[in-house]
Write a protein that holds these residues in place. Structure first.
Motif, PDB file in Angstrom:
ATOM      1  N   SER A   1      28.256  55.442  83.438  1.00 13.31           N
ATOM      2  CA  SER A   1      27.979  55.811  84.816  1.00 13.31           C
ATOM      3  C   SER A   1      27.751  54.540  85.621  1.00 13.31           C
ATOM      4  CB  SER A   1      26.750  56.717  84.886  1.00 13.31           C
ATOM      5  OG  SER A   1      26.545  57.194  86.199  1.00 13.31           O
ATOM      6  N   ILE A   2      28.541  54.363  86.693  1.00 17.29           N
ATOM      7  CA  ILE A   2      28.509  53.135  87.483  1.00 17.29           C
ATOM      8  C   ILE A   2      28.110  53.445  88.925  1.00 17.29           C
ATOM      9  CG2 ILE A   2      29.952  51.307  88.471  1.00 17.29           C
ATOM     10  CD1 ILE A   2      29.326  50.789  85.616  1.00 17.29           C
ATOM     11  N   SER A   3      27.212  52.627  89.471  1.00 15.39           N
ATOM     12  CA  SER A   3      26.828  52.751  90.873  1.00 15.39           C
ATOM     13  C   SER A   3      27.892  52.075  91.725  1.00 15.39           C
ATOM     14  CB  SER A   3      25.471  52.089  91.108  1.00 15.39           C
ATOM     15  OG  SER A   3      25.124  52.126  92.476  1.00 15.39           O
ATOM     16  N   THR A   4      28.492  52.827  92.645  1.00 19.31           N
ATOM     17  CA  THR A   4      29.582  52.325  93.481  1.00 19.31           C
ATOM     18  C   THR A   4      29.317  52.658  94.940  1.00 19.31           C
ATOM     19  OG1 THR A   4      30.987  54.300  93.597  1.00 19.31           O
ATOM     20  CG2 THR A   4      31.072  53.019  91.555  1.00 19.31           C
ATOM     21  N   PRO A   5      30.118  52.126  95.852  1.00 20.97           N
ATOM     22  CA  PRO A   5      29.979  52.517  97.257  1.00 20.97           C
ATOM     23  C   PRO A   5      30.210  54.009  97.479  1.00 20.97           C
ATOM     24  CG  PRO A   5      31.245  50.491  97.079  1.00 20.97           C
ATOM     25  CD  PRO A   5      31.057  50.998  95.689  1.00 20.97           C
ATOM     26  N   ALA A   6      30.886  54.673  96.527  1.00 26.12           N
ATOM     27  CA  ALA A   6      31.128  56.113  96.623  1.00 26.12           C
ATOM     28  C   ALA A   6      30.085  56.911  95.854  1.00 26.12           C
ATOM     29  CB  ALA A   6      32.525  56.440  96.103  1.00 26.12           C
ATOM     30  N   GLY A   7      29.019  56.249  95.396  1.00 32.93           N
ATOM     31  CA  GLY A   7      27.973  56.914  94.623  1.00 32.93           C
ATOM     32  C   GLY A   7      28.099  56.619  93.139  1.00 32.93           C
TER      33      GLY A   7
ATOM     34  N   SER B   1      34.539  46.259  92.235  1.00 32.51           N
ATOM     35  CA  SER B   1      35.867  46.045  92.808  1.00 32.51           C
ATOM     36  C   SER B   1      36.797  47.216  92.506  1.00 32.51           C
ATOM     37  CB  SER B   1      36.469  44.745  92.274  1.00 32.51           C
ATOM     38  OG  SER B   1      37.792  44.580  92.714  1.00 32.51           O
ATOM     39  N   SER B   2      36.791  47.679  91.250  1.00 33.66           N
ATOM     40  CA  SER B   2      37.641  48.810  90.879  1.00 33.66           C
ATOM     41  C   SER B   2      37.089  49.468  89.631  1.00 33.66           C
ATOM     42  CB  SER B   2      39.087  48.356  90.635  1.00 33.66           C
ATOM     43  OG  SER B   2      39.189  47.586  89.448  1.00 33.66           O
ATOM     44  N   LEU B   3      37.492  50.711  89.416  1.00 36.14           N
ATOM     45  CA  LEU B   3      37.110  51.414  88.197  1.00 36.14           C
ATOM     46  C   LEU B   3      38.100  52.541  87.950  1.00 36.14           C
ATOM     47  CD1 LEU B   3      35.714  54.361  89.064  1.00 36.14           C
ATOM     48  CD2 LEU B   3      33.814  52.895  89.669  1.00 36.14           C
ATOM     49  N   GLU B   4      38.012  53.116  86.751  1.00 34.52           N
ATOM     50  CA  GLU B   4      38.874  54.235  86.380  1.00 34.52           C
ATOM     51  C   GLU B   4      38.001  55.482  86.253  1.00 34.52           C
ATOM     52  OE1 GLU B   4      42.326  55.362  86.614  1.00 34.52           O
ATOM     53  OE2 GLU B   4      42.245  53.222  86.117  1.00 34.52           O
ATOM     54  N   PRO B   5      38.107  56.424  87.204  1.00 36.96           N
ATOM     55  CA  PRO B   5      37.276  57.632  87.127  1.00 36.96           C
ATOM     56  C   PRO B   5      37.511  58.396  85.827  1.00 36.96           C
ATOM     57  CG  PRO B   5      38.285  57.438  89.292  1.00 36.96           C
ATOM     58  CD  PRO B   5      38.933  56.411  88.422  1.00 36.96           C
ATOM     59  N   ALA B   6      36.421  58.865  85.222  1.00 39.50           N
ATOM     60  CA  ALA B   6      36.518  59.602  83.963  1.00 39.50           C
ATOM     61  C   ALA B   6      36.905  61.055  84.176  1.00 39.50           C
ATOM     62  CB  ALA B   6      35.186  59.521  83.216  1.00 39.50           C
ATOM     63  N   LYS B   7      36.792  61.519  85.410  1.00 39.71           N
ATOM     64  CA  LYS B   7      37.149  62.904  85.737  1.00 39.71           C
ATOM     65  C   LYS B   7      37.558  62.951  87.205  1.00 39.71           C
ATOM     66  CE  LYS B   7      32.299  63.954  86.743  1.00 39.71           C
ATOM     67  NZ  LYS B   7      31.119  64.775  86.361  1.00 39.71           N
TER      68      LYS B   7
ATOM     69  N   LYS C   1      35.553  44.546 100.086  1.00 42.15           N
ATOM     70  CA  LYS C   1      34.242  43.893 100.110  1.00 42.15           C
ATOM     71  C   LYS C   1      33.204  44.696 100.875  1.00 42.15           C
ATOM     72  CE  LYS C   1      36.056  39.187  99.597  1.00 42.15           C
ATOM     73  NZ  LYS C   1      36.133  37.832 100.194  1.00 42.15           N
ATOM     74  N   SER C   2      33.658  45.517 101.822  1.00 36.09           N
ATOM     75  CA  SER C   2      32.717  46.327 102.597  1.00 36.09           C
ATOM     76  C   SER C   2      32.350  47.636 101.897  1.00 36.09           C
ATOM     77  CB  SER C   2      33.312  46.641 103.976  1.00 36.09           C
ATOM     78  OG  SER C   2      34.413  47.545 103.852  1.00 36.09           O
ATOM     79  N   GLY C   3      33.029  47.933 100.779  1.00 36.39           N
ATOM     80  CA  GLY C   3      32.770  49.169 100.052  1.00 36.39           C
ATOM     81  C   GLY C   3      33.717  50.300 100.385  1.00 36.39           C
ATOM     82  N   ALA C   4      34.669  50.060 101.273  1.00 38.14           N
ATOM     83  CA  ALA C   4      35.641  51.104 101.631  1.00 38.14           C
ATOM     84  C   ALA C   4      36.710  51.216 100.550  1.00 38.14           C
ATOM     85  CB  ALA C   4      36.292  50.780 102.971  1.00 38.14           C
ATOM     86  N   VAL C   5      37.196  52.433 100.333  1.00 35.47           N
ATOM     87  CA  VAL C   5      38.277  52.660  99.374  1.00 35.47           C
ATOM     88  C   VAL C   5      39.575  52.124  99.971  1.00 35.47           C
ATOM     89  CG1 VAL C   5      39.667  54.393  98.175  1.00 35.47           C
ATOM     90  CG2 VAL C   5      37.187  54.676  98.343  1.00 35.47           C
ATOM     91  N   VAL C   6      40.266  51.255  99.228  1.00 38.49           N
ATOM     92  CA  VAL C   6      41.532  50.691  99.721  1.00 38.49           C
ATOM     93  C   VAL C   6      42.713  51.080  98.828  1.00 38.49           C
ATOM     94  CG1 VAL C   6      40.487  48.757 100.918  1.00 38.49           C
ATOM     95  CG2 VAL C   6      41.067  48.520  98.501  1.00 38.49           C
TER      96      VAL C   6
END
Length: 284
Positions: A129-135, A152-158, A190-195
């Motif tokens: 479980s990772i804390s991200t700009p999207a929660g 910077s990036s991650l692979e959602p598990a679901k 860098k601002s936390g927005a999804v690109v």
């Protein structure tokens, strides 16, 4: 037997091989400057890093002598030694990350030249479980960080809904390959927005001021199950301040839609439910 001195201590280079896991004696490689670049170890040794103590069978280094990557295991897969055999040797490692302390089994971990954490690659089946700009997001395969310690990036598990400039998109890539965690399908700036986001569960509508509406949906391809069946192909949506770019499948061109001349909407795309047996993936 050769002992190699590094800023992280002394390590014994690999000098023997066995019949199953390590069939070859891998060479020690150096940068042109003479600084060590790649160091296979005779046996697993512990490396003390800013992220914690990590067991290693293979270490690579940047040209400045700082660690680049660490692989806890370095067995060679073959007909006699499968991924499952190698995975049985993997042990959980506790890591201090910018998103908090985690304990998991890892294939590898990498660092920037200033020793800050760059990425973590997980063993198949592991989730964190990772804390991200999207929660807080459940993550598989890997996660990467900026030099400043931001996700910077991650692979959602679901399948995970995230807010984007094109509307809410359900992020999930069923085709994701866990080679390493440096670059993943859900990307933040860098601002936390999804690109950048990959999805098979959302379609995007772009409306031009003249009333023209363009709809982008994930493509389809012939299923590995049968020539008479199809499965959904992940759609990639990228965005910046000037435009949104959509690729509905790997063999189709990218559609570029200027932000100042379009209004964007998103909505669920669930062909699997409408045509369940035909659209089901073999792996499901």
């Amino acid at each position: 037997m050769q002992t190699i001195e590094t800023k992280y201590g002394e390590f014994i280079a690999q000098h023997t091989a066995n019949e199953l896991r390590r069939k070859e004696i891998l060479p020690v490689v150096f940068h042109e400057s003479g600084v060590i670049k790649s160091l296979p170890l005779e046996s697993q040794q512990t490396v003390v890093t800013p992220a914690g103590e990590i067991p290693a069978e293979l270490i690579s280094f940047h040209a400045n002598g700082c660690i680049n990557r660490i692989f806890p295991l370095n067995g060679k897969l073959s007909g006699y030694w499968a991924q499952e055999d190698e995975a049985n040797l993997a042990r959980p490692v506790t890591l201090v990350t910018p998103s908090g302390t985690i304990t998991t089994r890892i294939i590898g971990i990498s660092f920037y030249e200033n020793e800050t954490l760059r990425s973590i690659t997980l063993w198949p089946g592991e989730t964190i479980s990772i804390s991200t700009p999207a929660g807080m997001l459940d993550t598989r395969i890997g996660v990467s960080f900026t030099p400043d310690g931001e996700v910077s990036s991650l692979e959602p598990a679901k399948p995970t809904p995230v807010k984007t400039a094109a509307g809410e998109i359900t992020a999930y890539d069923p085709d994701a390959i866990g080679v390493n965690g440096d670059w993943n399908s859900l990307v933040f700036d860098k601002s936390g927005a999804v690109v950048r986001v990959t999805t098979t569960l959302t379609r995007v509508k772009a409306v031009h001021p003249n009333g023209t509406t363009t709809v982008f949906t994930p493509g389809t391809r012939e299923s590995l199950c049968s020539e008479s069946e199809e499965e959904v192909v992940p759609m990639v949506v990228e965005m910046d301040q000037s435009a949104i770019r959509v690729r509905t499948s790997a063999d189709r061109p990218v559609a570029t839609l200027p932000m100042d001349t379009h209004v964007f909407f998103s909505e669920p795309y669930l062909p699997q439910l409408a045509n369940f047996m035909e659209m089901m993936r073999c792996s499901v």
